[in-house]
Every structure is written in structure tokens, then in C-alpha cells.
Scaffold this active site. Structure first.
Site, PDB file in Angstrom:
ATOM      1  CE1 TYR A 471      -3.968   2.121   0.282  1.00 43.07           C
ATOM      2  CE2 TYR A 471      -2.645   3.341   1.873  1.00 43.07           C
ATOM      3  CZ  TYR A 471      -3.752   3.255   1.054  1.00 43.07           C
ATOM      4  OH  TYR A 471      -4.639   4.298   0.986  1.00 43.07           O
ATOM      5  CB  SER A 551      -7.164   2.708  -2.738  1.00 49.04           C
ATOM      6  OG  SER A 551      -7.601   4.027  -2.576  1.00 49.04           O
ATOM      7  CG  ASP A 635     -14.149   3.960  -6.416  1.00 45.40           C
ATOM      8  OD1 ASP A 635     -14.331   4.858  -5.569  1.00 45.40           O
ATOM      9  OD2 ASP A 635     -13.139   3.235  -6.442  1.00 45.40           O
ATOM     10  CG  HIS A 670     -12.602   3.055  -2.872  1.00 40.99           C
ATOM     11  ND1 HIS A 670     -11.890   3.276  -4.037  1.00 40.99           N
ATOM     12  CD2 HIS A 670     -11.678   3.103  -1.868  1.00 40.99           C
ATOM     13  CE1 HIS A 670     -10.614   3.450  -3.744  1.00 40.99           C
ATOM     14  NE2 HIS A 670     -10.457   3.347  -2.438  1.00 40.99           N
TER      15      HIS A 670
END
Length: 702
Positions: A471, A551, A635, A670
Site C-alpha cells: 500500500y 486504491s 466508485d 470503492h
């Protein structure tokens, strides 16, 4: 500093690669050109940003037909789905909480699309309180929050339709479960904070012009809703005159104070407080800038307990009297240490949940700041919870790691007695698998932790299918947690590795800042070095390595695969931020500027963003890995246009046989609130695509 030339949407280009036998849909190319600091940047797929157009809708449908046509031909896909469903099919129960005369908890019998809220009264009889599975026929409407009035007799719950961040709030009589007034609409990025029993605070933006899924929203306001009045009468408490992108309000447990947090980015906030016991009391400023992260976690009368990283990058808890609450009067209550602190309160105690090298240890303190005990955890992993009301006699916490399904423990805070409250029965032999933490060296010499999980006895011969997950942003820490999807991957001989990259929160603010703005490349270098480590140690090889992230992690995958397409066989970017030159123009994207900077800041920032932005860095003549981009058409956090444009660029410019597909969930956002059925199918498709492109014609032998 940006000019946009007239869009001349003209040419169309059908893309067909004989070598991989995929006929991709035609994606029209326009002639949009933006100018940033005298540099021209082409944006031929700008039209895909229009989520309301029939053209975009037709493109989505055509892409899904190609993608599902490809997935349908994978011979072991159905076998994978059956195993995933079987493993997923176990009862899941949350920790209970008391409101009024009832004890509430959520429960899922295994494969229900949404978990159901149950309750028990003093007679112990169980009844359904809220069943989100009845909110919509297709399971795409989910519960987005549930909050009770002080006496527990009223409740307000939020629903999300199609995965959108926009919410509706429904107010009910908790005893009869019947709605008692009109539904509130257009609520976004908000909790519901009751003040007593007559009303509550919530936050939202003005409804944007154009598409509510993609139009910019940047002035958040805090409202008060008084029961029995219409939403039109709701008063703005904060944000009408002071423009802030994120505003939140919460009420202290004793109902004496309203606490207001205001921010312009995802890091750093102003802090305010208002005395609710006095009519027309002013809003008092505690912190007047965005240079630190601060929140009031407790009060004892006029004494405030504040969690802050001001002058404490690893976070501390301080105390101050509400009469003079400025930072110069703060006193340490739980001092900063070398480990990252996440505090909570409950049962008359404070719990300091520390992260050390991405795993948990927990200490308990009394209200005088005295250490009471360390909470003994069952193993190395992640603990969470420890919160509750002051008078609670029993608190609950969860424990999990990559091989241990999430287990709930009860804790008597006075005695320290802890025992298993709810242990799931999962058809997975945890004892057959192990996790190993390693520290590898990134490009600039920084040591980066990574946890690698695999079946005991796995042969390190470079041939193990491996997913590397990351991430690296927004101060978010990746700590060990169990996943059914990952369990299936492990059962099939897979290796699962999670790298704790800079930009995350694993080592506090300094670690976070080291992966932001003009240092963002550190994050990609850390991820690349993780892949190189796994290959060098023969856990896998480039032919059997997949990289995955969602993301900000989708950006990570997009940047990594465009910088080092030779490193991996498969790339799996999910709901990614792919157009770094325009991300700040959509929804609340401008609030991410602390991490990214924007293309309008200055020439240096523009050139840096352009240098790694995935959409702008797909090049002709390059063989990119087999790629399946995933997103949702609803999203409204990271708008799907990011993924649409990236997929279009890859399909046009890909060289060689590796497929480039985009899988677009319809009526999905999302990720939050996605139905169990949709979640299972998405994970099945990701793993099937990954293994198939690593050369497997059947599931690997266990």
C-alpha cells in the site's frame, strides 16, 4: 498554470493482437491537450471521465464482455469458486455492545451478502434488529453505520447504495424498529453523533453540479439535525464560513462537549470544542493549524485527554483543562515511545495499542497514567478493539494474523481476566502454515519489513506462485490479518508476501513522510526491492510473481509495472489512482495532496508526478505483465476513470502476448459494503487470472 485545448474527439482505433487472440473493444481517441508550465500533455481518453455518458457505459459493457469471456475459459475457475465458497461459509459474529435495554451484535451465517444486526433483551431472546439483505434485491445496498441515542431508544443508520460514499440516514424508534421521520439524504464522509435523545450532528457537502460520482466536493460542513424537523432546517454548526475539505463532529460520552475536527488533507487537523451545557456557547479553538494530527479521546469533567503527534511523531496522549486548552498547556499522560501508539478507552481504563515492526502489543493504564498491566496476546499478530463505555464491566478485543482467523476475546479490565468469546470454525488448517518476517534493503539502503506466509515445507525453488501486496501511503499500516481469499491461495501452494513500505504508518510520521510528495518514488523502490528479494531468496521468480494493491496501492502497482515490467508476470491494480495529473479534480481527491502534491503546485511537482503517473507512463513497444485492472462503476472516492484510462493506454500500447483486461463491477464502489457473493467472485477471478497467466492449466497440487 494549466490550459486545456479544445477537445476534438475524432479518431477511433480498434485494437487486436493476433498473438494473444484477444479482440479488445475499440476505444475512441480524442485530441485533448493540457498545458502545465509550458509542457503539453495529451489526454486522448478524457472522454472516459464522463461517467454519465452513454458512450462510457457502452465502453464499460464491451470491456466486461471481453474480460468475462476470457475468464470463462479458465478451466479451474469454477473449482476455485467452489473451494472459496466452502471456506467462506462459516458463522461470523461480532463483539456485542449494549444500548439501552438491549445487547446488539452482528452475525453472518456464512454466505449472506450482508451481515445482520441482532439483539437480545434481558430475557435472552434473540431477534433481528436490522437486516441489510432486505435493503435491495441484488445485495448492492449496504449498512454504512448505526448509532443510538443516549437512552438507546432511538437510532440512526446510514445506507450506501451501489457502494457510493454518499449516504442516506434513516431514523427509527429502536424499540419498535419503525421509521419516525423523513430520511436524510446527501450525507457524505460522516458519522452520526447523538446529543442526548433529541438530535444529532452529521457532516456533508453541498450536492455537486454534474455527476455526484465524480464532481469535485471540497467544502465539508457540520450540521445539527433536531428530531421532528425537516433536513432543510438543519443548522450549519461549522464550515459555512471556514472552508474545509473534511469536517467531523463527535460528542463526549458525558454529553457535555461537542468536539470538531477540521482538515484540508488526509493528514493534519484543526481541533475545536464547544460546551453543550451552556446555551450559545462559543466554539473554542484548541489547535489552529494542520501541522499535526489530534483528537480528543476522553474527558473527565473539564480534563481533556488528547491523542496527538504534535512534537511526538510516534503519537502520545496528553491532558489539558478545557478552560485553557492550547498546546502550550498540554502535559504528557502516555509519553511517546519508539513504537507507534493507537490509544482507546473503556471500562474506566486507557489501552495503549502499540505497533512494533507491524505487529501489536497492548498496555493498560488507569486514569492517573499508571501502568496497570500488559495484555497478553495469544501470538504474534494484530490486536484491535479494547474500546467501550466507562462503566462497562467487560470489554472485547480481536486478534488475528495471516494464518489465524479473527478471534474475539472478552476482557475484564479490573482483573485482567481474558478468555475466548467467539472463535470461528473455519475449514482451514492454520497449523500447516507459517509466517516469517524479514527485513530487506531498499534502493537507498533503508531496511523495510516484510511478512511472508506459506505452507510449511514449501520448497524454495523459484517456482512458487507468489502475490506481493503493498500500500505505502496515507499513514496507513498493513498489519497481519486473516483472509479467506488468501487462505485459498495458500492452500493452492501460493506464497503471500506483504511489504510494509514507506508512506505507511508502521514507523510513525517520519516513515509516512518519507513516502510522500517528492519522496513518493521511495515507495515504488521499496516495492520493487521486495519483489527482487523474493526472487533472490527463491521464494519465486519473475515468471511466478504477481503484484497487487488497491486504491493508493493500485497506484503502487501501476507505477511499479510501468517502471519495472520485467519484474513480475502478473499485475493486479485495484481501484487505483492512475492519473496523477488530474486526481485532485475529482470528488474529494484534492484532500490527498499531503501525500501526493498536485500538478498545479509548481513545475517541479508537476514534472515529478508526470514522471511516475501510470496513465502518462505507458509506452509503446513494451511488454507489460498480464494485467487485470479492477474497479467499480460507482466508485466516487477514486473515480473509475483512473482505471478506464490506464486500461485503454495499456490495451493500445501492449506488445507481446500478455493480456490486458479491465474488470468493472457494476453498482459497486470503492469496496466498502460489497456483497459476499461479489467479493468471492472478484477474488476467484483475480486468483484464476493470476494462476492461468503463470502457466497453470489446473489448480496447483496442494
Amino acid at each position: 498554470m494549466k490550459k486545456t485545448f479544445l477537445i476534438m474527439a475524432i479518431t477511433t482505433a480498434g485494437i487486436s493482437f493476433a498473438q494473444n487472440k484477444i479482440q479488445y473493444p475499440e476505444t475512441k481517441k480524442g485530441e485533448t491537450v493540457d498545458v502545465y508550465f509550458d509542457t503539453k500533455v495529451n489526454d486522448p481518453y478524457r472522454w472516459l471521465e464522463d461517467d454519465k455518458s452513454a458512450e462510457t457505459g457502452a465502453w464499460v459493457k464491451a470491456q466486461n464482455e471481453v474480460t468475462y469471456g476470457y475468464l470463462d475459459k479458465i478451466p479451474f475457475r469454477e473449482e476455485l469458486k467452489k473451494r472459496m465458497e466452502k471456506l467462506w461459509n462459516y458463522e461470523k459474529i461480532s463483539a456485542p455492545f449494549v444500548e439501552g435495554k438491549f445487547t446488539y451484535y452482528s452475525k453472518n451465517n456464512g454466505l449472506q451478502n450482508q451481515s445482520v444486526i441482532y439483539r437480545k433483551g434481558k430475557d435472552g431472546k434473540e431477534e433481528v434488529f436490522l437486516d441489510p439483505n432486505t435493503f435491495s434485491k441484488d445485495g448492492t445496498t449496504s449498512l454504512g453505520g448505526l448509532n443510538f441515542s443516549k437512552d438507546g431508544n432511538k437510532a440512526a443508520y446510514a445506507i450506501s447504495e451501489g457502494g457510493s460514499d454518499w449516504r442516506k440516514v434513516i431514523i427509527i424508534d429502536a424499540l419498535s424498529k419503525k421509521a419516525i421521520e423523513d430520511t436524510l439524504v446527501d450525507v457524505k464522509f460522516s458519522g452520526v453523533a447523538w446529543h442526548g435523545n433529541e438530535g444529532f450532528y452529521y457532516s456533508s457537502y453541498d450536492k455537486p453540479k454534474g455527476s455526484e460520482l465524480s464532481a469535485k466536493t471540497d467544502q465539508h460542513k457540520l450540521y445539527y439535525h433536531k428530531l421532528g424537523t425537516s433536513q432543510k432546517e438543519d443548522k450549519v454548526i461549522f464550515g459555512a464560513d471556514q472552508k474545509r475539505r473534511y469536517v467531523g463532529g463527535y460528542v463526549t460520552e458525558d454529553n457535555k462537549y461537542l468536539v470538531i475536527s477540521a482538515a484540508n488533507s488526509t493528514y493534519g487537523n484543526e481541533l475545536y470544542i464547544k460546551d453543550l451545557t451552556k446555551a450559545n456557547s462559543p466554539i473554542v479553538t484548541i489547535v489552529d493549524n494542520f501541522n499535526s494530527s489530534n483528537q480528543i479521546i476522553e474527558n473527565e469533567g473539564t480534563k481533556l485527554f488528547i491523542e496527538t503527534d504534535l512534537n511526538a511523531p510516534n503519537t502520545r496522549v496528553v491532558t489539558v483543562d478545557v478552560s485553557n486548552p492550547k498546546p502550550e498547556n498540554w502535559k504528557d499522560f502516555i509519553k511517546e515511545t519508539q513504537n507507534i501508539l493507537s490509544p482507546s478507552t473503556g471500562g474506566g481504563f486507557f489501552f495503549a495499542n502499540y505497533t512494533k515492526d507491524a505487529v501489536s502489543f497492548v498496555q493498560q493504564y488507569d486514569y492517573n497514567g499508571k501502568l496497570v498491566r500488559e495484555i497478553k496476546l495469544p501470538a504474534i499478530g494484530t490486536a484491535g478493539g479494547f474500546g467501550g463505555k466507562k462503566d462497562e464491566k467487560t470489554l472485547y478485543y480481536s486478534f488475528t494474523n495471516y494464518t489465524t482467523p479473527g478471534t474475539i476475546y472478552s476482557l475484564e479490565p479490573k482483573s485482567g481476566k481474558s478468555e475466548v468469546y467467539q472463535k470461528p470454525v473455519v475449514d482451514f488448517k492454520s497449523e500447516d502454515y507459517e509466517s516469517k518476517q524479514v527485513f530487506y534493503t531498499s534502493k537507498d539502503g533503508t531496511k523495510i519489513p516484510m511478512i511472508i506466509t506459506y505452507k510449511k515445507g514449501t520448497k524454495l525453488d523459484g517456482k512458487n506462485p507468489t502475490i506481493l501486496y503493498g500500500y505505502g501511503g496515507f499513514n496507513i499500516s498493513l498489519t497481519p490479518s486473516f483472509s479467506i481469499a488468501n487462505a485459498v491461495w495458500l492452500e493452492n501452494g501460493g506464497v503471500y508476501a506483504v511489504a510494509n513500505l514507506r508512506g505507511g504508518g508502521e514507523y510513525g510520521k517520519k516513515w509516512h513522510d518519507a513516502g510522500t510528495k517528492l519522496q513518493k518514488q521511495n515507495v515504488f523502490d521499496d516495492f520493487i526491492a521486495a519483489g527482487e528479494y523474493l526472487i533472490a531468496q527463491k521464494y519465486t521468480s519473475s515468471d511466478f510473481l504477481a503484484i497487487r494493491g488497491g486504491s493508493n496501492g493500485g497506484l503502487l502497482v501501476g507505477a511499479t509495472m510501468t517502471q519495472r515490467p520485467d519484474l513480475m508476470k502478473v499485475a493486479l491494480p485495484a481501484v487505483g489512482v492512475m492519473d496523477m495529473l488530474r486526481y485532485h479534480t475529482f470528488t474529494a481527491g484534492a484532500g490527498w495532496a499531503y501525500d501526493y502534491g498536485t500538478s498545479q503546485d509548481n513545475k517541479e511537482m508537476f514534472e515529478y508526478l508526470k514522471g511516475y503517473s501510470p496513465v502518462q507512463n505507458v509506452k509503446k513497444g513494451v511488454q507489460y505483465p498480464a494485467t487485470m485492472v479492477t474497479t467499480g462503476d460507482h466508485d466516487d472516492r477514486v473515480v473509475p476513470a483512473h482505471s478506464f484510462k490506464f486500461a485503454a493506454e495499456l490495451q493500445e500500447k501492449q506488445t507481446g502476448p500478455n493480456p490486458v483486461l479491465i474488470r468493472i463491477d457494476v453498482k459497486a464502489g470503492h469496496g466498502a459494503g460489497k456483497s459476499v457473493a461479489a467479493t468471492i467472485q472478484e477474488n476467484v477471478d483475480i486468483q484464476a487470472f493470476t494462476l492461468y497467466n503463470m502457466g497453470f492449466k489446473a489448480l496447483p497440487k496442494k
